[in-house]
Write a protein that holds these residues in place. Sequence first.
Motif, PDB file in Angstrom:
ATOM      1  N   THR A 121      15.726  77.529  31.222  1.00 14.56           N
ATOM      2  CA  THR A 121      16.942  77.228  31.730  1.00 14.56           C
ATOM      3  C   THR A 121      17.413  78.478  32.582  1.00 14.56           C
ATOM      4  OG1 THR A 121      18.365  77.948  29.730  1.00 14.56           O
ATOM      5  CG2 THR A 121      17.626  75.804  30.022  1.00 14.56           C
ATOM      6  N   SER A 122      18.363  78.140  33.457  1.00 12.85           N
ATOM      7  CA  SER A 122      19.002  79.302  34.149  1.00 12.85           C
ATOM      8  C   SER A 122      19.606  80.393  33.436  1.00 12.85           C
ATOM      9  CB  SER A 122      20.075  78.705  35.091  1.00 12.85           C
ATOM     10  OG  SER A 122      19.605  77.555  35.951  1.00 12.85           O
ATOM     11  N   THR A 123      20.097  79.988  32.343  1.00 11.39           N
ATOM     12  CA  THR A 123      20.848  80.971  31.625  1.00 11.39           C
ATOM     13  C   THR A 123      20.092  81.866  30.841  1.00 11.39           C
ATOM     14  OG1 THR A 123      22.616  79.543  30.849  1.00 11.39           O
ATOM     15  CG2 THR A 123      22.395  81.259  29.422  1.00 11.39           C
ATOM     16  N   THR A 124      18.683  81.474  30.465  1.00 11.21           N
ATOM     17  CA  THR A 124      17.812  82.231  29.729  1.00 11.21           C
ATOM     18  C   THR A 124      17.164  83.094  30.585  1.00 11.21           C
ATOM     19  OG1 THR A 124      17.541  80.421  27.948  1.00 11.21           O
ATOM     20  CG2 THR A 124      15.685  82.127  28.309  1.00 11.21           C
ATOM     21  N   VAL A 125      16.888  82.547  31.777  1.00  5.89           N
ATOM     22  CA  VAL A 125      15.897  83.378  32.959  1.00  5.89           C
ATOM     23  C   VAL A 125      17.153  84.456  33.166  1.00  5.89           C
ATOM     24  CG1 VAL A 125      15.419  83.455  35.113  1.00  5.89           C
ATOM     25  CG2 VAL A 125      14.650  81.695  33.771  1.00  5.89           C
ATOM     26  N   ASN A 126      18.412  84.154  33.495  1.00 11.26           N
ATOM     27  CA  ASN A 126      19.471  85.493  33.993  1.00 11.26           C
ATOM     28  C   ASN A 126      19.622  86.335  32.799  1.00 11.26           C
ATOM     29  OD1 ASN A 126      19.756  83.839  36.257  1.00 11.26           O
ATOM     30  ND2 ASN A 126      21.535  82.687  35.735  1.00 11.26           N
ATOM     31  N   SER A 127      19.408  85.876  31.515  1.00  9.94           N
ATOM     32  CA  SER A 127      19.540  87.001  30.515  1.00  9.94           C
ATOM     33  C   SER A 127      18.473  87.787  30.301  1.00  9.94           C
ATOM     34  CB  SER A 127      19.539  86.145  28.958  1.00  9.94           C
ATOM     35  OG  SER A 127      18.131  85.748  28.782  1.00  9.94           O
ATOM     36  N   ASN A 128      17.125  87.416  31.019  1.00  8.93           N
ATOM     37  CA  ASN A 128      16.225  88.423  31.061  1.00  8.93           C
ATOM     38  C   ASN A 128      15.424  88.735  29.772  1.00  8.93           C
ATOM     39  OD1 ASN A 128      14.452  89.701  33.274  1.00  8.93           O
ATOM     40  ND2 ASN A 128      15.229  91.550  33.153  1.00  8.93           N
ATOM     41  N   ALA A 129      15.733  87.858  28.705  1.00  8.26           N
ATOM     42  CA  ALA A 129      15.269  88.366  27.246  1.00  8.26           C
ATOM     43  C   ALA A 129      14.105  88.313  27.286  1.00  8.26           C
ATOM     44  CB  ALA A 129      16.194  87.390  26.428  1.00  8.26           C
TER      45      ALA A 129
END
Length: 269
Positions: A121-129
């Motif tokens: 998801t966008s959130t997971t990608v943006n977290s760079n985790a």
Amino acid sequence: MTSVQQRPIGVFDSGVGGLTNVRALMERLPNENIVYFGDTARVPYGVKSRHTIETYTEQIVSFLLEHDVKALVIACNTIAAVAGQKVRQLAGGMPVLDVITAGSEAALSTTHNNHIGIIATSTTVNSNAYARAIHSQNPQARVLSQACPLLVPLVEEGWLDHEVTRLTVREYLKPLLAEDIDTLVLGCTHFPLLKPLLKEEAPHIALVDSAITTAEATAQALARMGLENPNHSGADYRFYVSDIPLRFQTIGERFLGRSLDQLEMVSLG
């Protein structure tokens, strides 16, 4: 057999997607009792602040600890990325497994050219985790991440082999395949349901299913700590959600791969 060994594994997610992790745990650890919590009333977590996600996570972990769990599985990529450390603080010494750690380790052991793709998801990608987790073990690895926001509603609609889903997957994979990835991490709990389609669209790419890798990591952690349940009389599965939307049963059973029994609604916070 000790009472600790008979305690359940606590699995939690922001919604229904974590049931893919429960399914993998049922298959890998058929003797283990499982308590699942999905925060269906407050999903999605991805649009919320770190403070709010940590607060919700603390409430969920407290609920599972009341059920006397012996291990915790973070089946939500957003929670793992944002509040994983918080969960470990609350858990004390019990094993805490999460999809990002397990998926990253599996990707590194799978890749041959160190070019790893992530779809999430966008959130997971943006977290760079995922990139951080992979680079912490291999700084030379090349990590290419692709946000795939359209895939979650398509999976929930049941369009697993629909032409619209196929074309959407094809578009999302294009930039990753152009970078010569040989391994693709399914970085969202919904995406394991798309494995047949992904294999057709990218037959030469190794798929890393975070649900399966997390189940394996859980099995290893329980074995290491002598916490496996040796009871073969049949496992007990309990499912709790904070809301039961109209289509929850249908979607949940699709994710779980079996009927969704012992479902109960509870309010947190």
